[in-house]
Enzyme design. Structure first.
Site, PDB file in Angstrom:
ATOM      1  N   GLU A 122       0.836  -1.202   0.000  1.00  0.00           N
ATOM      2  CA  GLU A 122       0.000   0.000   0.000  1.00  0.00           C
ATOM      3  C   GLU A 122       0.871   1.253   0.000  1.00  0.00           C
ATOM      4  OE1 GLU A 122      -3.263   2.428   2.725  1.00  0.00           O
ATOM      5  OE2 GLU A 122      -2.666   0.399   3.300  1.00  0.00           O
ATOM      6  N   LYS A 253      -7.911 -15.128  17.288  1.00  0.00           N
ATOM      7  CA  LYS A 253      -7.967 -14.621  15.912  1.00  0.00           C
ATOM      8  C   LYS A 253      -9.307 -13.981  15.546  1.00  0.00           C
ATOM      9  CE  LYS A 253      -4.338 -17.510  13.933  1.00  0.00           C
ATOM     10  NZ  LYS A 253      -3.861 -18.143  15.163  1.00  0.00           N
ATOM     11  N   ASP A 327       2.249 -14.043  13.371  1.00  0.00           N
ATOM     12  CA  ASP A 327       1.079 -14.686  12.770  1.00  0.00           C
ATOM     13  C   ASP A 327       0.146 -13.586  12.265  1.00  0.00           C
ATOM     14  OD1 ASP A 327      -1.259 -16.018  12.147  1.00  0.00           O
ATOM     15  OD2 ASP A 327      -1.157 -17.372  13.871  1.00  0.00           O
ATOM     16  N   HIS A 418      -2.366  10.215  -0.775  1.00  0.00           N
ATOM     17  CA  HIS A 418      -2.530   8.929  -1.436  1.00  0.00           C
ATOM     18  C   HIS A 418      -2.468   9.067  -2.953  1.00  0.00           C
ATOM     19  CE1 HIS A 418      -3.773   7.463   2.502  1.00  0.00           C
ATOM     20  NE2 HIS A 418      -3.714   6.245   2.012  1.00  0.00           N
TER      21      HIS A 418
END
Length: 430
Positions: A122, A253, A327, A418
């Protein structure tokens, strides 16, 4: 979840313009015709050989140039480094890594200036975190503290009645210390520190809370919990009808209110005070405008049902986690927390972040992979003794990102940043 019937009608109109109803139904019907071969598994678990990798690529049946993109010479040379981290290995994916910093952290465990590696595709992300990091550093750094830690696993036992639940609870309450001993027998680094319970009808959830040393500890606590559950089944005077090692009550998670209110992983907080000069010089904004944005964001977050209140924790965590061998799926629970901003005397800005569910480690998992280990080396946080410091650096990075995105929004520079970084120079109006 509801849907607008008019929108559904438009969807089907577009669908039937391209295919008949019969074609659609045929395409949705399960078929056992011409099932392709399975991806070949290795002959020996925990090992990778060139022959096995080549057999998998033969099954994939793609151009050699595609194979080379994922399996170049260096990846072939290092393939054994991945043997404990992946099954059906075929290669590696490369992401660009940028460095944000210096980020000065004055923490209980992290104390220094850090150049933080961030892996992302990104555009504008690394630039934003770099800007926030510089502002924090010019203020003398942010204060950070790891204030609580614990990784949970929550097995569930199902009995025939509430009476049996009571008998089981009476027995379990007398064996809590034995649970700790059984858990300790499975690991050199983890400890079971607390056992709680939650009863729902004839179901009882045991919530085991562990400390896991310098590992993130997901596998560690699962193995330890399974051992305790086997002991329970062998010794309890009243047998459950059935049980599972996880009853979806640990917050693993996923964002959950339980983890938000307590801890899962490491609970870390960081704060900084920025002067008007820093706000104007580095962030192009003011304390009053930042607080204005924060206040409307509080209302917007409440109306949208957020757990916690924050701008974009996941951006920092995903990039840092991927770079440093964490993770990546744990971003789902780790990216929950509270950002707070207040205007103080002298038009200064006080800003803080609190992260209750930060799952990070500096040993085990993906931390020993070649690129990821190198990124931890850049931070000087590789290996034992550094997990709490990594958590504080992560909190400081999140704080930098909250400051930078809030500054960009409050100064109306978010879109142009951006556009210029992701699409090239901003076009001037004619």
């Amino acid at each position: 979840m509801s849907a607008d019937l008019r929108g559904v009608r438009g969807f089907f109109q577009r669908l039937f313009a391209e295919r008949t109803q019969q074609e659609i139904e045929q395409g949705l019907t399960p078929s056992l015709k011409d099932i392709p071969p399975s991806v070949p598994r290795g002959d020996t678990p925990g090992t990778i050989s060139s022959e096995e990798v080549d057999r998998r690529w033969d099954v994939l049946d793609v151009d050699a140039s595609i194979r080379h993109q994922l399996l170049d010479a260096m990846t072939r040379e290092q393939m054994n480094s991945y043997s404990k981290n992946i099954e059906n290995f075929i290669g590696t994916v490369k992401l660009p890594i940028g460095s944000a910093g210096p980020l000065r952290v004055r923490g209980l465990f992290a104390n220094g200036d850090y150049y933080v590696p961030l892996a992302t595709s990104e555009a504008a992300l690394v630039a934003s975190y770099g800007r926030g990091a510089q502002a924090i550093t010019k203020a003398g750094g942010c204060t950070a503290a790891t204030i609580w830690e614990g990784v949970t696993r929550a097995p569930v036992f199902v009995f025939n009645s509430l009476v049996e639940i009571g008998k089981f609870m009476a027995w379990a309450s007398e064996h809590a210390d034995m649970f700790k001993d059984i858990a300790a027998s499975t690991t050199r680094h983890g400890r079971l520190i607390r056992t709680c319970f939650n009863v729902e009808g004839n179901h009882i959830y045991l919530i085991f809370e562990f400390v896991t040393g310098d590992a993130s500890g997901q596998n560690m606590v699962t193995i330890a919990t399974d051992a305790v559950c086997r002991f329970i089944l062998d010794q309890t005077p009243v047998q459950p009808a059935y049980w599972f090692v996880e009853g979806n009550h640990s917050g693993d998670k996923k964002a959950s209110y339980m983890s938000f209110q307590n801890v899962r992983g490491k609970r870390v907080t960081a704060e900084v005070t920025l002067t008007p000069e820093i706000l104007k010089g580095y962030l192009k904004t003011s304390a009053s405008r930042m607080v204005d944005l924060y206040q409307v964001g509080v209302v917007g977050g409440v109306m949208s049902g957020n757990i916690g209140l924050q701008g974009h924790y996941a951006n920092a965590m995903a990039a840092l986690f991927i770079a440093c061998g964490q993770d990546a799926a744990c971003v789902a629970e780790s990216a929950v927390g509270v950002t707070r901003m207040e205007r103080t005397d002298g038009d200064c800005l006080y800003a803080s972040v609190t992260l209750p569910n930060l799952i990070v480690g500096t040993v085990g998992g993906g931390t020993g992979l070649p690129s990821q280990s190198a990124c931890l080396d850049i931070l000087k946080l590789s290996g034992p003794g550094n997990a709490s410091a990594l958590a504080e650096v992560c909190a400081a990075l999140v704080l930098a990102g909250e400051l930078s995105i809030s500054a960009a929004m409050s100064s109306h520079g978010f879109t142009s940043a951006h556009q210029s970084l992701a699409r090239g120079p901003v076009k001037k109006k004619s």
